[in-house]
Design a protein around this motif. Structure first.
Motif, PDB file in Angstrom:
ATOM      1  N   TRP A   1       0.898  -1.161   0.000  1.00 25.94           N
ATOM      2  CA  TRP A   1       0.000   0.000   0.000  1.00 25.94           C
ATOM      3  C   TRP A   1       0.933   1.205   0.000  1.00 25.94           C
ATOM      4  O   TRP A   1       1.573   1.498   1.006  1.00 25.94           O
TER       5      TRP A   1
ATOM      6  N   ALA B   1       8.836   5.894  -3.432  1.00 25.96           N
ATOM      7  CA  ALA B   1      10.245   5.486  -3.453  1.00 25.96           C
ATOM      8  C   ALA B   1      10.461   4.209  -2.637  1.00 25.96           C
ATOM      9  O   ALA B   1      11.186   3.304  -3.067  1.00 25.96           O
ATOM     10  N   MET B   2       9.826   4.102  -1.477  1.00 25.98           N
ATOM     11  CA  MET B   2      10.035   2.930  -0.614  1.00 25.98           C
ATOM     12  C   MET B   2       9.173   1.741  -1.050  1.00 25.98           C
ATOM     13  O   MET B   2       9.673   0.625  -1.195  1.00 25.98           O
ATOM     14  N   GLY B   3       7.872   1.990  -1.238  1.00 25.72           N
ATOM     15  CA  GLY B   3       6.950   0.908  -1.590  1.00 25.72           C
ATOM     16  C   GLY B   3       7.373   0.188  -2.863  1.00 25.72           C
ATOM     17  O   GLY B   3       7.268  -1.040  -2.978  1.00 25.72           O
TER      18      GLY B   3
ATOM     19  N   ILE C   1      -1.523  -0.932  -4.096  1.00 25.38           N
ATOM     20  CA  ILE C   1      -2.457   0.207  -4.036  1.00 25.38           C
ATOM     21  C   ILE C   1      -1.640   1.491  -4.033  1.00 25.38           C
ATOM     22  O   ILE C   1      -0.680   1.615  -3.274  1.00 25.38           O
TER      23      ILE C   1
ATOM     24  N   LYS D   1      -2.449   5.971  -4.913  1.00 28.86           N
ATOM     25  CA  LYS D   1      -3.405   6.959  -5.449  1.00 28.86           C
ATOM     26  C   LYS D   1      -2.777   7.864  -6.499  1.00 28.86           C
ATOM     27  O   LYS D   1      -3.453   8.727  -7.061  1.00 28.86           O
TER      28      LYS D   1
ATOM     29  N   PHE E   1       0.751   6.190 -11.687  1.00 31.60           N
ATOM     30  CA  PHE E   1       0.929   4.732 -11.567  1.00 31.60           C
ATOM     31  C   PHE E   1      -0.354   3.954 -11.838  1.00 31.60           C
ATOM     32  O   PHE E   1      -0.290   2.802 -12.284  1.00 31.60           O
TER      33      PHE E   1
ATOM     34  N   ALA F   1       3.384   1.886   3.064  1.00 33.36           N
ATOM     35  CA  ALA F   1       4.461   2.877   2.899  1.00 33.36           C
ATOM     36  C   ALA F   1       3.859   4.141   2.280  1.00 33.36           C
ATOM     37  O   ALA F   1       4.208   4.538   1.171  1.00 33.36           O
TER      38      ALA F   1
ATOM     39  N   SER G   1       2.756   7.099   4.499  1.00 34.29           N
ATOM     40  CA  SER G   1       2.806   8.315   5.318  1.00 34.29           C
ATOM     41  C   SER G   1       3.681   8.080   6.549  1.00 34.29           C
ATOM     42  O   SER G   1       4.042   6.946   6.862  1.00 34.29           O
ATOM     43  N   SER G   2       3.996   9.165   7.257  1.00 36.98           N
ATOM     44  CA  SER G   2       4.822   9.079   8.466  1.00 36.98           C
ATOM     45  C   SER G   2       3.985   8.956   9.734  1.00 36.98           C
ATOM     46  O   SER G   2       4.519   8.647  10.801  1.00 36.98           O
TER      47      SER G   2
ATOM     48  N   GLN H   1      -5.672   2.532   7.252  1.00 37.23           N
ATOM     49  CA  GLN H   1      -5.136   1.529   6.319  1.00 37.23           C
ATOM     50  C   GLN H   1      -4.806   0.234   7.073  1.00 37.23           C
ATOM     51  O   GLN H   1      -5.124  -0.866   6.617  1.00 37.23           O
TER      52      GLN H   1
ATOM     53  N   GLY I   1      11.802   0.418   9.820  1.00 35.78           N
ATOM     54  CA  GLY I   1      12.445   1.351   8.891  1.00 35.78           C
ATOM     55  C   GLY I   1      13.893   1.489   9.321  1.00 35.78           C
ATOM     56  O   GLY I   1      14.318   0.875  10.303  1.00 35.78           O
ATOM     57  N   VAL I   2      14.653   2.317   8.582  1.00 38.30           N
ATOM     58  CA  VAL I   2      16.052   2.485   8.968  1.00 38.30           C
ATOM     59  C   VAL I   2      16.166   3.296  10.250  1.00 38.30           C
ATOM     60  O   VAL I   2      16.971   3.016  11.128  1.00 38.30           O
ATOM     61  N   ASN I   3      15.297   4.334  10.346  1.00 41.51           N
ATOM     62  CA  ASN I   3      15.379   5.206  11.513  1.00 41.51           C
ATOM     63  C   ASN I   3      14.190   6.160  11.536  1.00 41.51           C
ATOM     64  O   ASN I   3      14.127   7.048  10.687  1.00 41.51           O
ATOM     65  N   PRO I   4      13.247   5.985  12.461  1.00 40.45           N
ATOM     66  CA  PRO I   4      13.261   5.013  13.533  1.00 40.45           C
ATOM     67  C   PRO I   4      13.045   3.594  12.999  1.00 40.45           C
ATOM     68  O   PRO I   4      12.571   3.414  11.888  1.00 40.45           O
TER      69      PRO I   4
ATOM     70  N   THR J   1      15.844   0.981   4.396  1.00 38.83           N
ATOM     71  CA  THR J   1      14.422   0.892   4.770  1.00 38.83           C
ATOM     72  C   THR J   1      13.718  -0.158   3.924  1.00 38.83           C
ATOM     73  O   THR J   1      12.942  -0.976   4.439  1.00 38.83           O
TER      74      THR J   1
HETATM   75  P1  NAD Z   1       6.780   8.722  -1.306  1.00 37.50           P
HETATM   76  O1  NAD Z   1       6.168  10.056  -1.152  1.00 37.50           O
HETATM   77  O2  NAD Z   1       7.798   8.500  -2.378  1.00 37.50           O
HETATM   78  O3  NAD Z   1       5.643   7.588  -1.525  1.00 37.50           O
HETATM   79  C1  NAD Z   1       4.420   7.534  -0.849  1.00 37.50           C
HETATM   80  C2  NAD Z   1       3.425   6.886  -1.803  1.00 37.50           C
HETATM   81  O4  NAD Z   1       2.230   6.615  -1.085  1.00 37.50           O
HETATM   82  C3  NAD Z   1       3.054   7.804  -2.976  1.00 37.50           C
HETATM   83  O5  NAD Z   1       3.218   7.095  -4.184  1.00 37.50           O
HETATM   84  C4  NAD Z   1       1.606   8.188  -2.700  1.00 37.50           C
HETATM   85  O6  NAD Z   1       0.854   8.351  -3.880  1.00 37.50           O
HETATM   86  C5  NAD Z   1       1.118   6.983  -1.905  1.00 37.50           C
HETATM   87  N1  NAD Z   1       0.009   7.269  -1.014  1.00 37.50           N
HETATM   88  C6  NAD Z   1      -0.029   8.181  -0.008  1.00 37.50           C
HETATM   89  N2  NAD Z   1      -1.228   8.132   0.620  1.00 37.50           N
HETATM   90  C7  NAD Z   1      -1.946   7.177  -0.018  1.00 37.50           C
HETATM   91  C8  NAD Z   1      -3.246   6.676   0.153  1.00 37.50           C
HETATM   92  N3  NAD Z   1      -4.057   7.135   1.101  1.00 37.50           N
HETATM   93  N4  NAD Z   1      -3.660   5.687  -0.686  1.00 37.50           N
HETATM   94  C9  NAD Z   1      -2.868   5.222  -1.651  1.00 37.50           C
HETATM   95  N5  NAD Z   1      -1.618   5.664  -1.865  1.00 37.50           N
HETATM   96  C10 NAD Z   1      -1.173   6.633  -1.055  1.00 37.50           C
HETATM   97  O7  NAD Z   1       7.385   8.368   0.117  1.00 37.50           O
HETATM   98  P2  NAD Z   1       8.457   7.234   0.474  1.00 37.50           P
HETATM   99  O8  NAD Z   1       9.820   7.787   0.367  1.00 37.50           O
HETATM  100  O9  NAD Z   1       8.094   5.993  -0.257  1.00 37.50           O
HETATM  101  O10 NAD Z   1       8.150   7.044   2.044  1.00 37.50           O
HETATM  102  C11 NAD Z   1       6.862   6.652   2.495  1.00 37.50           C
HETATM  103  C12 NAD Z   1       6.720   7.045   3.962  1.00 37.50           C
HETATM  104  O11 NAD Z   1       7.638   6.287   4.740  1.00 37.50           O
HETATM  105  C13 NAD Z   1       7.062   8.524   4.224  1.00 37.50           C
HETATM  106  O12 NAD Z   1       6.152   9.061   5.145  1.00 37.50           O
HETATM  107  C14 NAD Z   1       8.448   8.486   4.811  1.00 37.50           C
HETATM  108  O13 NAD Z   1       8.711   9.564   5.679  1.00 37.50           O
HETATM  109  C15 NAD Z   1       8.421   7.152   5.538  1.00 37.50           C
HETATM  110  N6  NAD Z   1       9.762   6.572   5.683  1.00 37.50           N
HETATM  111  C16 NAD Z   1      10.119   6.060   6.884  1.00 37.50           C
HETATM  112  C17 NAD Z   1      11.384   5.519   7.059  1.00 37.50           C
HETATM  113  C18 NAD Z   1      11.801   4.954   8.394  1.00 37.50           C
HETATM  114  O14 NAD Z   1      13.005   4.807   8.615  1.00 37.50           O
HETATM  115  N7  NAD Z   1      10.891   4.595   9.295  1.00 37.50           N
HETATM  116  C19 NAD Z   1      12.293   5.504   6.002  1.00 37.50           C
HETATM  117  C20 NAD Z   1      11.883   6.007   4.766  1.00 37.50           C
HETATM  118  C21 NAD Z   1      10.606   6.530   4.610  1.00 37.50           C
END
Ligand code: NAD
Length: 336
Positions: free
Chosen positions: A6, A10-12, A31, A33, A37, A73, A75-76, A84, A131-134, A301
């Protein structure tokens, strides 16, 4: 193992690729939005050729594909991922999320945590934030190192990293490209937040060590650039902000027991700053760990979120944290 992701950002995307390329997991749904994509084949988007699954902007994907685990992946923040997580759990799926606040939500979001824990137990599934941090460098790794100490008095850790690979959202929340005045205004308005996750990392360490933290102080200072710096999404003239020097101190009574530092900026090398992860533990023995350069945030991550999949699927039901689970390990290296 049937896996859905979901969030295909970049991460998903990286996690989805790992799942597709592993021998023992199958990507069954994605999934997102983002209109760029939606409707496109996941394999084509990843440069792997046709895979037969399209990105959809519909929560029905979960019910229709019946995954064992959903990686979230998007939101923060707990408030964003909670619905979700709820939907995935109610469809009997385990959950791994990289939302920073979910790394240890028990203290920062007690009501939501109680609800998620109860729901997960009712449906017999497990929810983990990582994740990497936290999730690893400033909490799980520290906790693991304390395993060889009889007594721990104080922990000081620092993650100096390079923000250059990250996108616009991260630059905005870190204040990169602002003037010093705009940075201060952003802090006051809450649009500039620095690192998300210090309270979670501190609470995870404190619970592991049985420390009753009475106060956490956080400080966010602008890193003002002396040189021109540029990434594909931001330009920083000399005198402007290249990043945020965010730190947190945690106390038991008036004794500071944890100090965490996380200065993040674009192109730190342009001013002679080397990246790295550093952990010092003081107690009956002193430990001094240096990792140079930094563990790369994005790749790490993606890896840890994937590596935790089998561990989470076989874990006890409930809302858990990294410190509740066996030592993380690379599961992908021997299954490819
Ligand atoms: P990103 O912005 O590249 O990707 C997020 C994706 O989620 C986007 O493609 C967006 O369209 C989709 N999305 C958002 N809300 C949605 C919804 N309600 N339904 C469907 N799709 C939805 O961000 P990213 O770099 O992939 O990182 C994702 C999150 O993970 C960020 O909040 C980031 O801060 C967090 N993160 C945490 C760590 C950690 O160490 N814990 C590391 C990296 C990223």
């Amino acid at each position: 193992m049937r896996i859905a992701t979901w969030g295909f950002g970049a991460m998903g995307r990286g996690i989805a690729k790992n799942v597709i390329e592993s021998k023992f997991m199958k990507l069954v749904g994605v999934i997102d939005k983002n209109p760029e994509f939606i409707g496109k084949d996941v394999g084509e988007l990843l440069g792997l050729g046709n895979y037969g699954i399209r990105v959809r902007d519909s929560i029905d994907v979960i019910e229709e594909t019946n995954p064992d685990l959903v990686v979230i992946a998007t939101s923060s923040f707990v408030k964003d991922v909670l619905p979700q997580i709820e939907y995935a759990v109610k469809n009997h799926a385990n959950v791994i999320t990289i939302a920073e606040e979910m790394a240890f939500p028990f203290d920062s979001h007690p009501e939501e945590s109680f609800y998620m824990d109860s729901l997960a137990k009712r449906y017999g599934v497990t929810i983990l934030g990582t994740g990497v941090n936290p999730g690893f460098v400033l909490d799980t790794l520290i906790i693991a190192l304390t395993g060889v100490c009889t007594r721990v008095d104080k922990i000081v850790a620092k993650r100096i990293n390079d923000l250059s690979p990250f996108g616009k959202t991260v630059m905005e929340t870190q204040g990169v490209g602002t003037t010093p005045q705009q940075f201060e205004e952003g802090l006051k308005k809450g649009t500039i937040v620095g690192h998300i996750g210090f309270p979670q990392s501190i609470a995870m360490i404190a619970r592991a060590l049985g420390w009753n933290i009475t106060k956490i102080e956080e400080e966010r200072k602008p890193i003002i650039s002396n040189v021109y710096r540029e990434t594909p999404v931001v330009k920083v003239e000399p005198g402007m902000v290249a990043g945020c020097n965010h730190s947190a101190k945690a106390y038991v009574g008036d004794k500071c027991v944890i100090e965490l530092y996380h200065p993040q900026q674009i192109h730190p090398h342009l001013e002679g700053v080397e990246t790295g992860d550093y952990i010092e533990i003081y107690g009956d023995i002193n430990i001094n760990l240096s990792i140079k350069p930094e563990i790369p945030g994005g790749k790490a991550t993606i890896a840890i979120a994937t590596n935790m999949i089998p561990i989470v699927i076989s874990a006890q039901p409930g809302l858990i944290c990294m410190a509740d689970l066996p030592v993380p390990r690379s599961i992908l290296s021997f299954t490819r």
